[in-house]
Design a protein around this motif. Sequence first.
Motif, short mmCIF file in Angstrom:
data_model
loop_
_atom_site.label_atom_id
_atom_site.label_comp_id
_atom_site.label_asym_id
_atom_site.label_seq_id
_atom_site.Cartn_x
_atom_site.Cartn_y
_atom_site.Cartn_z
N ARG A 53 0.40 4.31 0.37
CA ARG A 53 0.20 5.34 1.40
C ARG A 53 0.70 4.87 2.76
O ARG A 53 0.71 5.64 3.71
CB ARG A 53 -1.27 5.74 1.48
N LEU A 99 -11.44 5.87 2.58
CA LEU A 99 -10.79 6.97 3.29
C LEU A 99 -11.17 6.87 4.76
O LEU A 99 -12.35 6.84 5.09
CB LEU A 99 -11.23 8.31 2.71
N LYS A 125 -9.22 -0.36 -4.63
CA LYS A 125 -9.34 0.95 -3.99
C LYS A 125 -9.82 0.78 -2.56
O LYS A 125 -10.78 0.05 -2.29
CB LYS A 125 -10.32 1.83 -4.76
N CYS A 182 -5.32 11.14 -0.83
CA CYS A 182 -6.03 10.45 -1.90
C CYS A 182 -6.79 11.36 -2.85
O CYS A 182 -7.06 10.99 -3.99
CB CYS A 182 -6.98 9.42 -1.31
N ASP A 223 -5.95 10.78 5.00
CA ASP A 223 -6.30 10.02 3.79
C ASP A 223 -6.96 10.91 2.75
O ASP A 223 -6.69 10.81 1.56
CB ASP A 223 -7.24 8.88 4.15
N ASN A 271 -0.27 6.05 7.91
CA ASN A 271 -0.01 6.91 6.75
C ASN A 271 0.90 8.09 7.14
O ASN A 271 0.87 9.15 6.52
CB ASN A 271 -1.32 7.42 6.12
N ARG A 299 0.87 -1.19 0.00
CA ARG A 299 0.00 0.00 0.00
C ARG A 299 0.90 1.23 0.00
O ARG A 299 1.57 1.51 0.98
CB ARG A 299 -0.91 -0.02 1.24
N CYS A 309 -3.92 5.24 -3.10
CA CYS A 309 -4.87 4.76 -2.10
C CYS A 309 -5.52 3.46 -2.52
O CYS A 309 -6.70 3.20 -2.21
CB CYS A 309 -5.90 5.83 -1.80
#
Length: 347
Positions: A66, A141, A138, A150, A146, A83, A64, A124
């Motif tokens: 992020r 959020l 996907k 994103c 985020d 994150n 991932r 994201c």
Amino acid sequence: MLNTPMLFSLSVLAGIMYTSSSVCTMVTMKRTILRDGKLLLGYQFYRMNQVPNVLQCARNCFFRRRCISFNYNIKQEVCELNNARLDSSDMALSSDPDFVYSEIANWDDAIGSGPCSKRPCRICEACYPSQSRYTCVKEELTSCRDVKICTNATSDGHYFIRPVMGTKPFVKIYCHLMSSKYPKDYVTLHKENYSKVPPINNQSCSIIDWNQGKPGVIYYWKIRLDVMNLRVVTNDRTFTNVSCDPSHFGISDEFSNSGKLCKIDSDYGTGVDCMEADCRPRRGQFHINLQGTGFIVQPSVSWLTYGLKPVFTSLHRSPTNEVITGVCGGNCGICRPRTFLFLELKT
């Protein structure tokens, strides 16, 4: 594959062998990459259970884009993806002997060997490898950070997020400092929320003394939330205002504070008074009202008294746990949540 928890710093090893159904790779460590007994709170965007070892947690983070760092609970085998990393003066690692903390940039890229090795998915999305192929999915959020990462949003305001990934309800969160690297998450309160500290001298039940302690009323219009854990940051006063108006305590004008500036520093969900222990009624009070926010106070949250000769007069909860009022005091006496003030999503 490693099948046991790792309680040591990986810098003592030359490398670790990672195996899966399709790959067998030696992962070489760059430096000391695990912080034993530490974790980063407030920046988790995803939590996974039954992750057998820290290496697999690192691999989930690598897949991932992020994900910048992670917390791994050795005892419970829980992997928390962050994150953010420890790169700001106002950030600090918390202590917990069951955790290790690590930043993915310190890991050898071989940790992600296989179809997802080049991190082909968008910022994201999560990359799911399957033999020689991969799938990009996907993800939701879960915080204002985020939203910024994103969607490239830079304006403060209300955004819909899903603070606990995988749950059904979306909630409206106010994102503050969106032009900064690390925005902060707040719940906008639609009803009156406050803490009261009366200006009563601790040698009497009735003498007014605006110089005694830090009396006044603090009103909360938004409360800061650690969205992954749904924990209220009770000492955040960004969206508050205070008042020393004596009428808030049923005090006549002759006992006005004559323009004295309020210095009240009571936390959200906390009541205080500094009267004699035998004084009745107590006048320290807090009022929580989450109606219209999409949240309730977690039913397991309880309040305790602290300080000198503390007295807890009453604690009233609404049937839905959206409204809670407490009255307490002492000389000086405080009532506040036993540990943390946790919320839940209203269903």
